[in-house]
Design an enzyme around this catalytic site. Structure first.
Site, mmCIF file in Angstrom:
data_model
loop_
_atom_site.group_PDB
_atom_site.id
_atom_site.type_symbol
_atom_site.label_atom_id
_atom_site.label_comp_id
_atom_site.label_asym_id
_atom_site.label_seq_id
_atom_site.Cartn_x
_atom_site.Cartn_y
_atom_site.Cartn_z
ATOM 1 N N LYS A 101 -36.972 26.979 7.866
ATOM 2 C CA LYS A 101 -36.281 28.292 7.361
ATOM 3 C C LYS A 101 -37.074 28.394 5.825
ATOM 4 C CE LYS A 101 -31.850 28.843 9.433
ATOM 5 N NZ LYS A 101 -30.424 29.292 9.278
ATOM 6 N N LYS B 222 -36.918 32.737 22.995
ATOM 7 C CA LYS B 222 -35.259 32.416 23.246
ATOM 8 C C LYS B 222 -34.857 33.943 22.766
ATOM 9 C CE LYS B 222 -32.112 30.053 20.893
ATOM 10 N NZ LYS B 222 -31.556 29.062 20.084
ATOM 11 N N LYS C 16 -31.908 37.783 17.278
ATOM 12 C CA LYS C 16 -31.897 39.146 16.619
ATOM 13 C C LYS C 16 -33.206 39.046 15.895
ATOM 14 C CE LYS C 16 -27.779 39.341 15.002
ATOM 15 N NZ LYS C 16 -26.768 38.562 15.655
#
Ligand code: TRP
Length: 303
Positions: A113, A200, A203
């Site tokens: 991240k 996958k 959003k």
């Protein structure tokens, strides 16, 4: 005591609308197992603050997530909101002193991240909260004495950290206070993006990649009709896009239609338009009642 129901804990971040991937991958399973276990499910809004988010919307998004999971069938008495329960933050501090800097620095999700943020902007703000995130997650899990945590592969490392924290705490305080949580693996369908079936459904990929569970029927129809099918590389194996559409039929429990379309596929007679129409129908049939549930919950003045 021997025959008590096991405690299950799971949680979801209020990052906006639920999509088919969240539903089939997590929330549907929450509903399926909530009677068998002593289940507690959280909307973890403190976690959402670790990545860029819209502060002014967070409260509304938190309640909307509660309503959406209720609309899917999760019982309200099984739900909690992380920020309304002070113990989550308090225990995070204590656990922060029960795990090491090095353990947190090894968390792959933190590294991923952090890099993801830096990709967009070299000066990106990587918060200390993002680093501390797994400690908060350990608090979520251990507070409820969870025996089992339904997890995907991406959360295994965090669960292992929770176990290490529990063990270390119990040793330091010389008491078997916290339970050692184990992963609960369940077969859930892997729903891929309709626009890029090599990835996958998520959003973060953008609007055209995910199907909103509470979106209107027209939008679902359009998205499925424009789903990527064959990209023409090989014709001896089913393409990712076509296989994703079959997977959606299976997830919607349309076994007969799926089988007959699979037979067409094998004999070379399958028209993709027919496959897509079957998926559209299945998805509208699935989502229509969920939308009605959501509208009723939102109109309920007790909420
Ligand atoms: N980290 C999880 C996610 O991003 C969310 C989460 C927070 C969670 N606390 C949890 C999941 C406790 C399971 C148990 O999806």
């Amino acid at each position: 005591m021997e025959n008590r129901k096991k405690n299950v804990l799971s949680a979801i971040q209020p990052t906006g609308d639920l999509h088919l991937g969240n539903y089939f991958g997590a929330v549907k399973n929450w509903v399926a197992i909530q009677e068998k276990y002593n289940a507690v499910y959280g909307v973890v809004n403190y976690h959402t603050m670790t990545m860029p988010y819209k502060a002014a919307n967070l409260q509304e998004a938190t309640w909307k997530m509660i309503f959406m999971v209720m609309a899917c069938g999760v019982k309200v008495e099984n739900l909690f909101i992380q920020s309304l329960i002070p113990e989550h933050a308090e225990l995070t501090w204590i656990f922060g002193c029960t795990c090491s800097y090095g353990e947190l620095a090894r968390m792959t999700q933190f590294k991923d991240k952090g890099e993801q943020l830096k990709e967009g902007d070299k000066e990106a703000f990587v918060s200390a909260g993002l680093f501390y995130y797994p400690v908060l997650q350990a608090a979520d899990i251990l507070i409820y004495h969870a025996d089992l945590v339904p997890v995907g592969k991406d959360q295994e490392q965090h669960l292992e950290l929770s176990r290490n924290i529990a063990a270390r705490f119990n040793r330091q305080f010389n008491k078997e206070y916290f339970v050692h949580p184990e992963p609960l693996y369940t077969e859930t369908p892997k729903v891929l993006s309709l626009a890029d079936p090599t990835r996958k459904m998520s959003k973060s990929l953008g609007e055209k990649h995910y199907v909103n569970l509470f979106g209107d029927a027209d939008r679902i129809r359009k998205q499925v009709r424009s789903a990527v099918t064959d990209t023409g590389e090989r014709n001896d194996v089913m393409s990712a896009g076509v296989s994703n559409l079959f997977e959606l039929l299976k997830a919607c429990e349309k076994h007969d239609i799926r089988q007959s379309l699979l037979d067409d596929y094998s004999s070379g007679a399958l028209k993709y338009a027919d496959l897509k129409e079957a998926v559209v129908e299945a998805l509208i049939e699935l989502t229509q009642p969920l939308k009605e549930n959501l509208a009723a919950i939102q109109a309920d003045k007790r909420m």
